[in-house]
Scaffold this motif. Sequence first.
Motif, PDB file in Angstrom:
ATOM      1  N   ARG A  49     -10.217  63.362 -79.520  1.00 35.06           N
ATOM      2  CA  ARG A  49     -11.026  64.191 -79.450  1.00 35.06           C
ATOM      3  C   ARG A  49     -12.105  64.998 -78.796  1.00 35.06           C
ATOM      4  O   ARG A  49     -12.245  66.278 -77.761  1.00 35.06           O
ATOM      5  CB  ARG A  49     -12.409  63.994 -80.487  1.00 35.06           C
ATOM      6  CG  ARG A  49     -13.537  64.463 -80.330  1.00 35.06           C
ATOM      7  CD  ARG A  49     -13.507  66.388 -80.789  1.00 35.06           C
ATOM      8  NE  ARG A  49     -12.752  66.254 -82.356  1.00 35.06           N
ATOM      9  CZ  ARG A  49     -13.050  67.219 -83.104  1.00 35.06           C
ATOM     10  NH1 ARG A  49     -12.817  68.361 -82.463  1.00 35.06           N
ATOM     11  NH2 ARG A  49     -12.414  67.034 -84.452  1.00 35.06           N
ATOM     12  N   GLU A  50     -12.077  63.643 -77.368  1.00 32.34           N
ATOM     13  CA  GLU A  50     -12.126  64.324 -76.402  1.00 32.34           C
ATOM     14  C   GLU A  50     -11.472  65.077 -74.870  1.00 32.34           C
ATOM     15  O   GLU A  50     -11.741  66.529 -74.718  1.00 32.34           O
ATOM     16  CB  GLU A  50     -12.530  62.896 -75.424  1.00 32.34           C
ATOM     17  CG  GLU A  50     -13.305  62.977 -73.749  1.00 32.34           C
ATOM     18  CD  GLU A  50     -13.011  62.124 -73.032  1.00 32.34           C
ATOM     19  OE1 GLU A  50     -12.400  62.247 -72.218  1.00 32.34           O
ATOM     20  OE2 GLU A  50     -12.981  61.121 -73.543  1.00 32.34           O
ATOM     21  N   GLU A  51      -9.934  65.055 -75.265  1.00 35.49           N
ATOM     22  CA  GLU A  51      -8.926  66.090 -74.442  1.00 35.49           C
ATOM     23  C   GLU A  51      -9.519  67.611 -75.581  1.00 35.49           C
ATOM     24  O   GLU A  51      -9.825  67.997 -74.991  1.00 35.49           O
ATOM     25  CB  GLU A  51      -8.223  65.508 -74.794  1.00 35.49           C
ATOM     26  CG  GLU A  51      -7.806  64.509 -73.858  1.00 35.49           C
ATOM     27  CD  GLU A  51      -5.693  63.849 -74.238  1.00 35.49           C
ATOM     28  OE1 GLU A  51      -5.036  63.816 -73.125  1.00 35.49           O
ATOM     29  OE2 GLU A  51      -5.270  63.218 -75.929  1.00 35.49           O
ATOM     30  N   PHE A  52      -9.421  67.674 -76.870  1.00 34.57           N
ATOM     31  CA  PHE A  52      -9.802  68.888 -77.258  1.00 34.57           C
ATOM     32  C   PHE A  52     -11.084  69.811 -76.745  1.00 34.57           C
ATOM     33  O   PHE A  52     -11.234  70.215 -77.006  1.00 34.57           O
ATOM     34  CB  PHE A  52      -9.844  68.693 -78.540  1.00 34.57           C
ATOM     35  CG  PHE A  52      -9.910  69.436 -79.675  1.00 34.57           C
ATOM     36  CD1 PHE A  52      -9.282  70.253 -79.928  1.00 34.57           C
ATOM     37  CD2 PHE A  52     -11.308  69.733 -80.441  1.00 34.57           C
ATOM     38  CE1 PHE A  52      -9.357  72.051 -81.023  1.00 34.57           C
ATOM     39  CE2 PHE A  52     -11.850  71.177 -80.602  1.00 34.57           C
ATOM     40  CZ  PHE A  52     -10.751  71.938 -80.982  1.00 34.57           C
ATOM     41  N   GLU A  53     -11.781  68.834 -76.482  1.00 38.29           N
ATOM     42  CA  GLU A  53     -13.212  69.098 -76.721  1.00 38.29           C
ATOM     43  C   GLU A  53     -13.068  70.171 -74.983  1.00 38.29           C
ATOM     44  O   GLU A  53     -14.152  70.503 -74.455  1.00 38.29           O
ATOM     45  CB  GLU A  53     -14.430  68.210 -76.353  1.00 38.29           C
ATOM     46  CG  GLU A  53     -14.657  68.265 -77.632  1.00 38.29           C
ATOM     47  CD  GLU A  53     -15.762  69.552 -78.797  1.00 38.29           C
ATOM     48  OE1 GLU A  53     -15.527  69.740 -78.487  1.00 38.29           O
ATOM     49  OE2 GLU A  53     -14.753  69.247 -79.816  1.00 38.29           O
ATOM     50  N   VAL A  54     -12.193  69.323 -73.821  1.00 36.08           N
ATOM     51  CA  VAL A  54     -12.220  69.469 -73.430  1.00 36.08           C
ATOM     52  C   VAL A  54     -11.330  71.083 -72.616  1.00 36.08           C
ATOM     53  O   VAL A  54     -12.134  72.198 -71.749  1.00 36.08           O
ATOM     54  CB  VAL A  54     -11.771  68.422 -71.527  1.00 36.08           C
ATOM     55  CG1 VAL A  54     -11.199  69.375 -70.489  1.00 36.08           C
ATOM     56  CG2 VAL A  54     -12.195  67.553 -71.656  1.00 36.08           C
ATOM     57  N   GLN A  55     -10.141  71.186 -73.730  1.00 39.30           N
ATOM     58  CA  GLN A  55      -9.813  72.356 -73.740  1.00 39.30           C
ATOM     59  C   GLN A  55     -10.438  73.476 -74.598  1.00 39.30           C
ATOM     60  O   GLN A  55     -10.405  74.988 -73.677  1.00 39.30           O
ATOM     61  CB  GLN A  55      -8.303  71.797 -74.703  1.00 39.30           C
ATOM     62  CG  GLN A  55      -7.003  71.351 -73.796  1.00 39.30           C
ATOM     63  CD  GLN A  55      -6.384  71.679 -72.307  1.00 39.30           C
ATOM     64  OE1 GLN A  55      -7.031  72.803 -72.431  1.00 39.30           O
ATOM     65  NE2 GLN A  55      -7.410  71.605 -71.269  1.00 39.30           N
ATOM     66  N   ARG A  56     -11.390  72.927 -75.200  1.00 35.36           N
ATOM     67  CA  ARG A  56     -12.157  74.381 -75.738  1.00 35.36           C
ATOM     68  C   ARG A  56     -13.588  74.753 -74.683  1.00 35.36           C
ATOM     69  O   ARG A  56     -12.929  76.049 -75.177  1.00 35.36           O
ATOM     70  CB  ARG A  56     -13.118  73.355 -77.104  1.00 35.36           C
ATOM     71  CG  ARG A  56     -13.395  74.313 -77.865  1.00 35.36           C
ATOM     72  CD  ARG A  56     -14.047  73.655 -79.729  1.00 35.36           C
ATOM     73  NE  ARG A  56     -15.334  73.238 -78.634  1.00 35.36           N
ATOM     74  CZ  ARG A  56     -16.449  73.497 -77.959  1.00 35.36           C
ATOM     75  NH1 ARG A  56     -17.164  74.448 -78.155  1.00 35.36           N
ATOM     76  NH2 ARG A  56     -17.683  72.667 -77.704  1.00 35.36           N
ATOM     77  N   GLN A  57     -14.080  73.270 -74.149  1.00 37.01           N
ATOM     78  CA  GLN A  57     -14.222  74.290 -72.690  1.00 37.01           C
ATOM     79  C   GLN A  57     -13.978  75.128 -71.897  1.00 37.01           C
ATOM     80  O   GLN A  57     -14.868  76.406 -71.447  1.00 37.01           O
ATOM     81  CB  GLN A  57     -15.357  73.065 -72.368  1.00 37.01           C
ATOM     82  CG  GLN A  57     -16.243  72.588 -73.409  1.00 37.01           C
ATOM     83  CD  GLN A  57     -16.664  71.107 -73.053  1.00 37.01           C
ATOM     84  OE1 GLN A  57     -16.712  70.662 -71.655  1.00 37.01           O
ATOM     85  NE2 GLN A  57     -17.901  70.398 -73.452  1.00 37.01           N
ATOM     86  N   VAL A  58     -12.230  74.606 -71.700  1.00 34.26           N
ATOM     87  CA  VAL A  58     -12.366  75.898 -70.952  1.00 34.26           C
ATOM     88  C   VAL A  58     -11.841  77.469 -71.446  1.00 34.26           C
ATOM     89  O   VAL A  58     -11.246  77.662 -70.121  1.00 34.26           O
ATOM     90  CB  VAL A  58     -10.755  74.902 -70.575  1.00 34.26           C
ATOM     91  CG1 VAL A  58      -9.426  75.614 -69.796  1.00 34.26           C
ATOM     92  CG2 VAL A  58     -11.265  73.484 -69.782  1.00 34.26           C
TER      93      VAL A  58
END
Length: 84
Positions: A49-58
């Motif tokens: 989920r953390e990796e997903f959220e980082v990519q969503r912000q990018v």
Amino acid sequence: MIDAQGIDQLAQRLSSLVPPGLSQARADLQDNFRDVLAQGLRKLDLVTREEFEVQRQVLARTRERLEQLEARVAELEAGLKTGN
């Protein structure tokens, strides 16, 4: 991705479905269920989920920058049309 505890819980649920008369096989099946579940999840190439959220912000920042650049290009094009 599902953590080790989640895999263990799912393996326990599956092994609990084994008839009571096969208690010796239940432990073996639970181990096998755990291994098969972990292997199957690794093949799915999931992200946390953390990796997903980082990519969503990018992606959100990239989209915002793209919109700014599109607006700037439109301004420049409009300037060229009025300048000719």
